[in-house]
Scaffold this motif. Sequence first.
Motif, short mmCIF file in Angstrom:
data_model
loop_
_atom_site.label_atom_id
_atom_site.label_comp_id
_atom_site.label_asym_id
_atom_site.label_seq_id
_atom_site.Cartn_x
_atom_site.Cartn_y
_atom_site.Cartn_z
N GLN A 195 -38.75 53.77 -75.28
CA GLN A 195 -37.42 54.37 -75.24
C GLN A 195 -37.50 55.85 -74.86
OE1 GLN A 195 -35.65 53.55 -79.08
NE2 GLN A 195 -34.68 51.70 -78.30
N ALA A 196 -38.45 56.57 -75.44
CA ALA A 196 -38.59 58.00 -75.13
C ALA A 196 -38.91 58.23 -73.66
CB ALA A 196 -39.67 58.62 -76.01
N LEU A 197 -39.80 57.41 -73.10
CA LEU A 197 -40.17 57.58 -71.70
C LEU A 197 -39.02 57.21 -70.77
CD1 LEU A 197 -43.84 56.22 -71.65
CD2 LEU A 197 -43.05 58.57 -71.95
N VAL A 198 -38.26 56.18 -71.12
CA VAL A 198 -37.11 55.79 -70.30
C VAL A 198 -36.08 56.92 -70.27
CG1 VAL A 198 -35.11 54.25 -70.20
CG2 VAL A 198 -37.38 53.31 -70.59
N LEU A 199 -35.85 57.54 -71.43
CA LEU A 199 -34.82 58.57 -71.53
C LEU A 199 -35.25 59.90 -70.91
CD1 LEU A 199 -33.57 57.99 -75.17
CD2 LEU A 199 -32.32 57.46 -73.08
N PHE A 200 -36.51 60.29 -71.15
CA PHE A 200 -36.90 61.67 -70.86
C PHE A 200 -38.11 61.80 -69.95
CE2 PHE A 200 -34.81 61.65 -75.07
CZ PHE A 200 -33.64 62.27 -74.68
N GLY A 201 -38.60 60.71 -69.41
CA GLY A 201 -39.61 60.78 -68.38
C GLY A 201 -41.03 60.91 -68.90
N PRO A 202 -41.97 61.18 -68.00
CA PRO A 202 -43.40 61.12 -68.32
C PRO A 202 -43.81 62.08 -69.42
CG PRO A 202 -43.05 61.26 -65.95
CD PRO A 202 -41.73 61.52 -66.58
N ALA A 203 -44.90 61.71 -70.10
CA ALA A 203 -45.47 62.54 -71.15
C ALA A 203 -46.52 63.47 -70.58
CB ALA A 203 -46.09 61.67 -72.23
N ALA A 204 -46.51 64.74 -71.04
CA ALA A 204 -47.54 65.69 -70.67
C ALA A 204 -48.63 65.78 -71.73
CB ALA A 204 -46.93 67.08 -70.45
N SER A 205 -48.24 65.66 -73.00
CA SER A 205 -49.22 65.70 -74.09
C SER A 205 -48.70 64.90 -75.27
CB SER A 205 -49.54 67.14 -74.52
OG SER A 205 -48.40 67.74 -75.10
N VAL A 206 -49.65 64.47 -76.11
CA VAL A 206 -49.33 63.61 -77.26
C VAL A 206 -50.10 64.10 -78.47
CG1 VAL A 206 -49.43 61.25 -78.17
CG2 VAL A 206 -48.98 61.62 -75.74
N TYR A 207 -49.40 64.15 -79.60
CA TYR A 207 -50.04 64.42 -80.90
C TYR A 207 -49.58 63.33 -81.85
CZ TYR A 207 -50.82 66.31 -85.54
OH TYR A 207 -51.21 66.45 -86.85
N ALA A 208 -50.48 62.84 -82.69
CA ALA A 208 -50.10 61.75 -83.60
C ALA A 208 -50.82 61.87 -84.93
CB ALA A 208 -50.41 60.39 -82.96
N GLU A 209 -50.19 61.30 -85.95
CA GLU A 209 -50.77 61.13 -87.27
C GLU A 209 -50.60 59.68 -87.66
OE1 GLU A 209 -48.42 63.78 -89.60
OE2 GLU A 209 -49.09 65.57 -88.53
N ALA A 210 -51.66 59.00 -88.00
CA ALA A 210 -51.60 57.58 -88.37
C ALA A 210 -52.31 57.39 -89.70
CB ALA A 210 -52.24 56.71 -87.29
N ASP A 211 -51.60 56.83 -90.67
CA ASP A 211 -52.17 56.67 -92.01
C ASP A 211 -52.10 55.22 -92.46
OD1 ASP A 211 -52.79 59.47 -92.94
OD2 ASP A 211 -50.68 59.72 -92.38
#
Length: 361
Positions: A195-211
């Motif tokens: 959904q984010a990519l459809v709305l706002f286009g390509p990603a330049a960088s990604v940060y994540a937290e997974a627990d």
Amino acid sequence: MTGTTGTPLRVALIGYGLAGSVFHAPLIAATEGLALDTIVTSNPERQEQARAEFGDGVSFAATPEELWARADELDLIVIASPNKTHVPLATAALKAGLPVVVDKPLAGTAAEARELAALAEERGLLLSVFQNRRWDNDFLTLRKLLDEGELGDVWRFESRFERWRPQPKGGWRESGDPAEIGGLLYDLGSHVVDQALVLFGPAASVYAEADVRRPGAQTDDDTFIAITHTNGVRSHLYVSATTAQLGPRLRVLGSQAGYVKYGLDPQEADLREGKRPDTTAEWGVEPESLWGRVGSGESPLTGGGRPEPTLPGAYPAYYAAIAAALRDGTPNLVTAQEAAAALDVLEAARRSAAEGTAVSL
């Protein structure tokens, strides 16, 4: 394509668990121009469940290999089996000369997704990914607001799929075996990233937290993904099974106004309850009490902003588009290349969570 004008295209569905029974089979059966021909499941209880809903017009196969042997009798394969089977089954279907719809995630890696895309292109066959959340009521409403410029320039997009499930259910979706491609990052994360990519286009960088929060849990059940898009928009995405108090489904902040929406689209709950889009009046419509609000300077919970009527959700539109693409050559609305771009983000998120640093794409 063996179907002719006026003759429904014959669909074989592989898998009749949650995805197959709740989403794909009912939506296929409700789509004009498609006919649910065969369901692949060796489970007698699931066969009885399907027979009770769809009658004697549906046949059953114990294995996918039975489909390849009668490829000339089918027009579309839908893969709704466990994630780890998506790539081998899609590959086999394409090599058998059959168009394919695959439930998300298309693959475990972006590289595998691109290999599938190349195979489909080489064979001249449709390969589409079931991203039904593009037809959620809140997403459709947000797209309308953006198209009309109601929010101004969007600065931050917050999207949440949060649940309160303190006890793990088990099964492959919660398996710690990497081969199963389980966990929320690849499950609900596939939706919010798409959904984010459809709305706002390509990603330049990604940060994540997974627990891994819950006792006995084996894979991520509480995950946050931050995307900086190439246009400067920041997406903050939350997927969790451990949220005791649920946040807004969407909070979108722009230079002129914001949009806040609570509550999930009703279509999944309705499908689970046995309601069907071809027999339910006002499918996908939610009550006015759940409408989101558009405004600035005050919380929507204290009356800030104006109510924004929520557009009806429209899951049936996906398979209607598939039927049109196969019959008339209209565009494939969810391509494998788009799925690969989302998998680039998911892979970067997994790496970011492991290393504790942002990942550039």
